[in-house]
Enzyme design. Structure first.
Site, PDB file in Angstrom:
ATOM      1  N   ARG A  56       0.855  -1.192   0.000  1.00 48.51           N
ATOM      2  CA  ARG A  56       0.000   0.000   0.000  1.00 48.51           C
ATOM      3  C   ARG A  56       0.885   1.235   0.000  1.00 48.51           C
ATOM      4  NH1 ARG A  56      -1.850   3.106   4.722  1.00 48.51           N
ATOM      5  NH2 ARG A  56      -3.518   4.538   4.076  1.00 48.51           N
TER       6      ARG A  56
ATOM      7  N   ARG B  50      -7.122  17.989   6.150  1.00 46.35           N
ATOM      8  CA  ARG B  50      -5.952  17.864   7.017  1.00 46.35           C
ATOM      9  C   ARG B  50      -5.511  19.233   7.516  1.00 46.35           C
ATOM     10  NH1 ARG B  50      -3.043  13.141   7.453  1.00 46.35           N
ATOM     11  NH2 ARG B  50      -3.816  11.417   6.170  1.00 46.35           N
TER      12      ARG B  50
ATOM     13  N   LYS C   4     -12.925   2.564   0.565  1.00 47.20           N
ATOM     14  CA  LYS C   4     -12.655   2.575   2.009  1.00 47.20           C
ATOM     15  C   LYS C   4     -13.919   2.999   2.765  1.00 47.20           C
ATOM     16  CE  LYS C   4      -8.662   4.279   3.275  1.00 47.20           C
ATOM     17  NZ  LYS C   4      -7.505   5.213   3.373  1.00 47.20           N
TER      18      LYS C   4
ATOM     19  N   THR D  72      -6.174  -0.653  10.042  1.00 40.75           N
ATOM     20  CA  THR D  72      -5.944   0.390  11.050  1.00 40.75           C
ATOM     21  C   THR D  72      -5.645  -0.164  12.437  1.00 40.75           C
ATOM     22  OG1 THR D  72      -7.587   1.737   9.865  1.00 40.75           O
ATOM     23  CG2 THR D  72      -6.642   2.647  11.868  1.00 40.75           C
TER      24      THR D  72
END
Length: 578
Positions: A32, A73, A213, A271
């Site tokens: 990834r 972000r 996702k 995660t």
């Protein structure tokens, strides 16, 4: 073999060639590349390194670019901000970092007074106090150190962001040019977001599978539509645990895995799986249980993030995860849960045959299921029904081989499909299970393949066969039935005077002479003659021994082989007792 695969995020601790090789040897199947850090050029170079290493190792490794999507972000900063509970913080769009003002990557003007704004996976919580044209003022409810480029979540608020940002387009352009194997789409909220990523890839001339996702509340609400639109899904529990109540995450994980496996698409559980191993040499017991439960749920793959990207012991982490997965998969509990989760057969012909192959392999004691597949479609269907034996996927396409590295239980092999008939292709494919180490010569395997070239679309699988997996030394025509093993004896002129008892008599040229010697010594015949009325054929039938015609056997005299007159194949060694 380990059925659930391991996805590893590469970063400064792991993106050199030597570490990549060690990660593959430890159990990594998918790389990834996180587009939230670094540049597209850096990721392109990493893809090249991964491919170069992949050419030198036996197991395939896929690449997956994880685009940032409509994420928010904080601005980059050299030093973390110290935020204390009770103080106010102004949030504006841009790269501003001041004592009471912090820049974020997009406008938050869609929020309302009372909405929550969370930072760094929810570690810092704030509440909106006021909104004006240029910014948002929030009150810090729980403070802490906030670094640059940390995630910002606004649960329940649609910020109106495009599903594919300008930065994403550059990443997707790079992914198309490099032919990466998967694209992971972050922060999708609906099936339309998945289609938007697909359309962007298509605009660059690429057909790359998209993994959606699941990390937003609206993604959970639209899960069925997303599963139907995507080529795979990822349970991204970090942001999911911020967007949704924390106590709901375990059930969302189980629900997502169940829906994905029922639909027949791969699912990744991600995660903080072994988060303590970012610095520690051993995981916590809770983390080991977390990995084990994802495997018991039926996930196709488990993922490592910071553990391998910036961790102190990236290879050790993968080795640890691989041990946990193997131990769980060897348990009675895992076997029981797998048997209880077999989906009903889908609507396609391939679905019906793939599900039948699962039970046929169990009932005949097969060692493996072999899926002959050009596009990967047949192998995907076999994985959907989770057989109890390994699946060897045989494909002529290296890109398909890499993509199948993500799929549960599949060991992909690359085998060119030459101009050959169905029997020869099945024979060579079955032999690949021996080469792959999942079957021994003489073991029974179940082969699933599509043998009609005039059918259009992916649903061309029409052959299900119980077959013998062994090294085929020669493939010809079955002339006299039966199976027998013995040492090879070459008799080009028909002289059997030195022929040992039970020998496999090989006639390299078309034979029309008389035999001399004791015919009772003949255990089987391999001949260049194809006809069923030739002298060797007549003699073989009269003796009641198997014969393969139209075959050339290139081995040393005395080599023990098995002649299968039913299949028209000569195998290496004695497999008559299997």
């Amino acid at each position: 073999m380990r059925r659930a695969k391991i996805v590893c995020t590469l970063g400064p601790a792991s993106d050199d060639s030597e570490t990549i090789r060690e990660l593959i040897e430890a159990g990594m199947s998918v790389v990834r590349l996180n587009a939230s850090h670094g540049t597209p050029d850096e990721r392109a170079a990493t893809v090249d390194r991964v491919r170069a290493v992949g050419e030198r190792v036996e197991d395939p490794v896929a690449t997956m670019v994880d685009i940032s999507g409509p994420e928010v972000r904080t601005a980059p900063t050299d030093e973390p901000l110290e935020l204390s509970a009770g103080e106010d913080l102004r949030l504006v769009e841009g790269d501003v970092v001041e004592a009471d003002t912090l820049g974020v990557s997009t406008s938050l003007s869609a929020v309302e007074i009372g909405d929550r704004v969370l930072f760094d996976d929810g570690r810092i919580e704030t509440t909106v106090r006021s909104v004006d044209g240029e910014g948002v003022v929030v009150r810090v409810d729980s403070g802490g150190r906030l670094g640059g480029r940390k995630g910002v979540n606004v649960p329940g608020v649609d910020l109106g962001l495009d599903p594919v940002t300008d930065a994403d387009r550059e990443e997707l352009r790079m992914a198309a040019e490099k032919g990466v194997d998967f694209v992971a789409a972050s922060f999708v909220g609906s099936d339309e977001d998945v289609y938007a990523v697909n359309e962007t890839l298509e605009s660059f001339g690429a057909d790359v599978p998209v993994v959606a996702k699941i990390e937003r509340a609206d993604a959970v609400e639209n899960l069925d539509a997303i599963v139907a639109a995507a080529d795979g899904v990822m349970v991204a529990r970090g942001d999911l645990g911020v967007e949704c109540p924390l106590e709901q995450v375990p059930l969302i994980q189980k629900r997502t895995i169940r829906k994905a496996t029922t639909a027949g698409i791969p699912v990744i559980t991600a995660t903080e799986m072994l988060d303590s191993m970012v610095h520690e040499r051993r995981p916590t017991r809770a983390e080991a249980s977390d990995v084990a439960n994802a495997v018991l749920d039926g996930t196709d793959a488990v993922m490592l993030s910071a553990e391998t990207a910036v961790g102190d012991h990236p290879v050790r982490v993968v080795e640890t995860m691989a041990r946990i997965v193997r131990d769980v998969e060897a348990s009675e509990e895992y076997a029981e849960s797998r048997e209880q989760r077999v989906p009903a057969a889908g609507d396609t012909r391939t679905d019906a045959l793939a599900r039948s192959a699962r039970y046929l392999a169990r009932d005949v004691g097969a060692t493996a299921v072999v899926a002959v597949t050009e596009s990967g479609y047949t192998a995907d269907k076999v994985a959907k029904y989770r057989p109890s034996v390994p699946v060897v996927a045989v494909t002529p396409e290296e890109s398909v081989r890499r993509r199948l590295a993500l799929r549960w239980g599949i060991q992909p092999r690359c085998l060119p499909f030459v101009d050959e008939d169905a029997a020869e292709l099945i024979e060579r494919a079955a032999t690949e299970s021996v080469e792959a180490g999942v079957a021994a010569s003489g073991d029974t395997v179940v082969v699933l393949a599509g043998m009609m070239t005039d059918l259009e679309g992916p649903d061309t699988t029409n052959t299900l066969k119980v077959h013998l997996a062994a090294e085929a030394l020669a493939i010809g025509r079955g002339v006299s039935p039966g199976r027998a093993a013995g040492p090879v004896f070459f008799a080009p002129d028909g002289d059997l005077s030195d022929c040992p008892d039970g020998a496999v008599v090989v006639l390299p040229e078309p034979f029309d002479d008389e035999f001399a010697g004791d015919l009772q010594a003949v255990g089987a015949v391999v001949a260049a003659d194809r006809g069923t009325t030739s002298l060797p054929a007549v003699v073989a039938r009269e003796l009641g021994v198997p014969m393969v015609g139209d075959a050339a056997l290139d081995v040393a005299a005395g080599t023990v082989v098995t002649v299968d007159g039913d299949r028209g194949v000569v195998y290496e060694s004695d497999i008559t007792g299997r």
